[in-house]
Scaffold this active site. Structure first.
Site, mmCIF file in Angstrom:
data_model
loop_
_atom_site.group_PDB
_atom_site.id
_atom_site.type_symbol
_atom_site.label_atom_id
_atom_site.label_comp_id
_atom_site.label_asym_id
_atom_site.label_seq_id
_atom_site.Cartn_x
_atom_site.Cartn_y
_atom_site.Cartn_z
ATOM 1 N N SER A 266 0.870 -1.168 0.000
ATOM 2 C CA SER A 266 0.000 0.000 0.000
ATOM 3 C C SER A 266 0.906 1.217 0.000
ATOM 4 C CB SER A 266 -0.898 -0.016 1.238
ATOM 5 O OG SER A 266 -1.420 1.279 1.476
ATOM 6 N N LYS B 221 -5.907 -9.726 -3.617
ATOM 7 C CA LYS B 221 -5.405 -8.739 -4.567
ATOM 8 C C LYS B 221 -5.776 -9.226 -5.953
ATOM 9 C CE LYS B 221 -0.817 -7.209 -5.783
ATOM 10 N NZ LYS B 221 0.568 -7.740 -5.734
ATOM 11 N N SER C 279 -7.730 -5.509 -2.456
ATOM 12 C CA SER C 279 -7.169 -4.398 -3.227
ATOM 13 C C SER C 279 -7.077 -4.817 -4.685
ATOM 14 C CB SER C 279 -5.798 -4.013 -2.685
ATOM 15 O OG SER C 279 -4.865 -5.049 -2.856
#
Lengths: 368, 368, 368, 368
Positions: A81, A161, A231
């Site tokens: 991140s 992800k 994400s």
């Protein structure tokens, strides 16, 4: 048939700095062959033009390939991140897994188990939609089995992800006539995060397949997973799942817990996650307890107001609201844990009730 | 011969929004004739090009002049800090003082007393130098007397605002040949803050006049006041002192305390300031106690690292380090007090030991 | 029955600096009674939290009210664009109009005429919709008559400023059930700009009423005015129209022209606007010609690429794309005109073909 | 014994995008063995926390090592400037040099010749000081000989990249007692740039060794090179010199010229550099001429004002002044050349008269 999980948090002097991990390898403290995943923060801006994440992955892969070869170094899952606002410190938490060392857990104290699973490639027309939900659910179920999960409540953190819609996808769809969930790449990010979180919720039984349909994705926010953290990035073609649970297969000294932050200054939510991980912390932990907190993974969301007082996060044209939110949440968590090497990222679709944010915490168990 | 101090915190929807205060005036909750000072946060960037402070002062003066006349409205001291990063909420805390209402304090419980004093104009060649120190010391001494201070330790917060060197000063000095403390307007800001803080320290006996000389200003950081909070602005020609103390002259329901933050995530320093103000708070206060916390004034400083972990505040070319620092410190304080209408500003020269930051807190005393 | 228009560009040392205009008033160079409008740039960020525009208006109104009274000072129309990126210089261009001085234009050389007209208040449900188009068209028609326009091609610049949907509008609509053009205040800005530009186009006969319907606003971009420049702000309740034309009623030394910028580096578009205003400039003007250029009003739009080369304006999370665009367009215009006191703002809906941007230019005519 | 220089400008979709160069290699348009240098712009912020430069170098080295091996790929000199503000486009200009292909220049038309030379490592105590000046002068002299320079005026651009003082240098000096030019790493950047520029000036005879002493570095700004362009970075240990000249050894289709920008909007300076490179351009070049402009290298400096009008570059706390300056200068140059793939960087110590900025331009000569 168990696994010993190692958790190693290393500082980074820049997004290209791999020296602290290399020192651990050289000192024999960490076996590079056993590294399975890395979750960390880089000092970019966290936006579309944040290239620090790519530099960090590339740098670690290059360094590790000297020890374990190019091919194996590329099997390690990296989750970055961008954005170390306020006190947040650039760092990487590496996870090792040793399946050989496993002793039988005779004392029935579950320990941290981690499983990495990947899906097949997600075609553009499936991104942010039901097929992506199903793919992630299947991978998460495999991860649960691999980690030795017998009850869903043993699972405390599922980092996923996956891909979003890129301009290339949009151009190809315009030619082929394929219908996509949205024509806006930025919006697709949220749809992808939402679909992946629903996949986790489905695997864990937090929602049922009958609750699900195309229409509810990023619409019906009453459906969510309490332990997903998802994400989406333009570099991904499939989904990668990192599932963490306390199970009888987990033989190391760590355990994990989780909770929810009701707003950006919710100290009680942080303390509850710490207690849920196994520390007997009332209110702010003692220094001894703080030293047992090995890693924290949280989400931060901007809000128009906090307990009735207006914030300016969302109207600030100079600093992106995600940066305001990370600065605040990161500082509050750091003040409780006594350490600013905290993973804080954004985007909570279907990962908690609206307005809230999930938090997970790994602690080193008391040794008596 | 006592004084009743009123403390009124109002939200602001924009730097020009004076409606919340005007509502209090219209409702009769606040007597505009009694307003003596305002300390608040505006949603600018806090830098040289932050004009929200000027807009806020102008807007309140315009509104108040309709009730108390232009002349009296301009006697009110306004202290603004720009920058509401993270959760910080734009707000203004107004102080009223009623010398008539004073009852004799028969119960010997000291209450909050506030005194405003001003110095003569400070000529450019005195800014950031010993004559400025002496002028502030004299004004602070007058304020102590006016507030009924019998022992220096009754004083918990001395906000001083004064002039810095402007480009105009520099041009005039180049012509007249007058020697200034520096030729850099930005550096002069720090010298002015330092000199004013030393003036407070001198008035309170925290340092002696024999400790002082031109050379030690912003050099010998072992000399400081524990209760000064100073700021410098190009619009000022003299210094304005707002002194707050708990004395027998203070007859209202408020008391004030202070402490020091050892770093940006020092929750114990915050809790100590709250206890010092009179709340019996162990660790994080209860919601009832949080509701008794009326105002917090703190300083925030950027640092290269926090407890051994690197921060990126000082190397970030996108967000000024003061904004990183305020976002972090503001969020941590808000998480303890449960309210994000916190005054956090920057620049701690001679206001605490190097690396630390001062914090003061006003609470509403328990009513039994 | 003619008018003499004065054009006065003054620098501003800060958004609250009115001293340059006050000097002109004191020197007798400008008659404050005759001021009708101001168009200028302030040094804010140009975003939702740019309060420099309000400070500038408030400061000029306060200063002018000392000369012409509060009431008359509030009749002056102020149009500010925030953001002086790159070389752009904070400034204000004041327009005076003297209807008494008018001589008959015996030489048949049309001069700059300016008319200010306002609409009735626009209710929320009309903002960004056909009724707003019609209101603006009527006001623009009145302005044409007032300015002595006999042919629409005499009109070169129509600045319109009007309301957008505010959060208050949205709350009230939620209660009353009134349907608004959008529920997103930011989107409403574009709808309002588009509707006002269509109003100008309708008044000038650039489009016909039969071309128009609710559905085409901000959809059918082939409909546009070549001389409109519109902006929307939360402080407005009605629309203010400043129309500029070269007509026989205009008796002063100025004339105006306009053109279109095909991209952000279109020097030929700038030169064409200058020639259109009456200067015989081939390519870059001479210094003498540059001195005749009194004011330039342009729009700037971000773009993904310029002549095949990618820009990073739209992917930059640190600097808003409008700031990138203004910095570039402002510098290019300044390099041609030799002066960086240029008005550049954003948002071109229905004000030019998509991807283009309008530009207008006032010059002082050759005196022989 | 001559050299054929190739100049290839490629776009970059991100700092890690090397595909455009790889396409040229695969198509046989460029021989990777012959690449000697790369000068380009990346889309970072250009500040201390801009890691896009490192990512770009690493990515090109990785790609090229697949074609020419790791060792040779690391001999290529990469010069990046971060920051593509306004219209500036991320790109890389690669230079090839083929010493074999050289034909005798029978027509006496000099062509572009390029020489790369490096110095020995510069110890910390020499950085920004006379020994650094001398080292660079010697390398530049070698480059002149290698490039076939017979008169100094044949040299139009000397890009030098070298070390600055890092925190590590400072720590070591504190231990060893070595005296450094400054204790501030940021200040050392300017000293290093200044010393390297003086080295170029010395080599070219623009200044004499007798003019030089420790004291004049970054003090006596009347001493400068008209063709130096220097930059300093923490990753360097020695200095790398890229010298470009028009000489009889240069047999390719390119020639180079230079001039000076008197301010950020100096179009005549840009046009003069283009003419100096050999294009017969009066005022703004024609589209045909623009297509002959292959590369432009310029410096941009922030300034308080432009031709008497204040800018806000230096007082803006949100956008760094270097970004304002690059946005403006980059847009102005792009508007003249019709292409936004322009190299613009900052820091002009001893590289031009104070307040000015150097510009160089490579054009493809007319083929008749």
């Amino acid at each position: 048939m168990g696994m010993k999980i190692g958790v190693y948090k290393v500082a980074m002097d820049s997004p290209g700095d791999t020296s602290k991990l290399e020192n651990l390898i050289r000192n024999g403290e960490i076996d590079p062959e056993k590294i399975i995943a890395c979750i960390g923060k880089t000092e970019g801006n966290g936006g579309a033009n944040d290239f620090t994440r790519k530099l960090a992955t590339l740098s670690y892969q290059l360094m590790l390939s000297r020890y374990i070869g190019k091919e194996q170094s590329e099997t390690i899952v990296f989750v970055w991140s961008g954005g170390t606002e306020g006190v947040l410190s650039p760092h990487a938490t590496f996870f090792t897994r040793n399946d050989d060392e496993m002793d039988e857990l005779d004392n029935n104290v579950p320990g941290l188990a981690v499983s990495i699973q990947t899906t097949a490639d997600i075609p553009a027309e499936h991104i942010g939609r039901m097929p992506m939900v199903i793919e992630v659910a299947q991978a998460a179920k495999k991860a649960m089995t691999d980690a030795g999960v017998s009850h869903p409540e043993q699972v405390h953190y599922v980092q996923v992800k996956g891909p979003l819609l890129t301009p290339t996808h949009l151009r190809e769809a315009a030619v082929s006539g394929k219908e996509l969930v949205t024509k806006d790449p930025n919006l697709s990010k949220g749809f992808a995060r939402g679909a992946m979180a629903l996949g986790v919720a489905l695997a864990l039984g937090e929602i049922q397949e009958t609750d699900l349909s195309e229409e509810i994705i990023n619409k019906d926010m009453s459906l969510y997973s309490s332990v997903a953290s998802t994400s989406a990035g333009g570099e991904m073609t499939n989904c990668e799942v990192i599932l963490m649970a306390n199970t009888n297969k987990g033989s190391g000294p760590y355990s994990i817990g989780h909770s929810v932050l009701k707003d950006a200054i919710d100290t009680s939510g942080i303390c509850q996650a710490i207690r849920n991980a196994g520390l007997d912390a009332i209110n702010i932990p003692t220094v001894e307890q703080q030293n047992q907190i090995v890693a924290v993974f949280a989400k931060a969301e901007a809000s128009q107001e906090i307990r009735g007082w207006r914030t300016t996060m969302l109207s600030d044209a100079d600093i992106h609201y995600e940066r305001h939110a990370r600065a605040a949440v990161g500082a509050v968590i750091s003040s409780i844990t006594g350490n600013s090497g905290i993973f804080v990222s954004g985007g909570t679709e279907h990962q908690c009730p609206p307005g809230h944010a999930p938090i997970a915490c790994i602690v080193k168990k008391n040794v008596d």
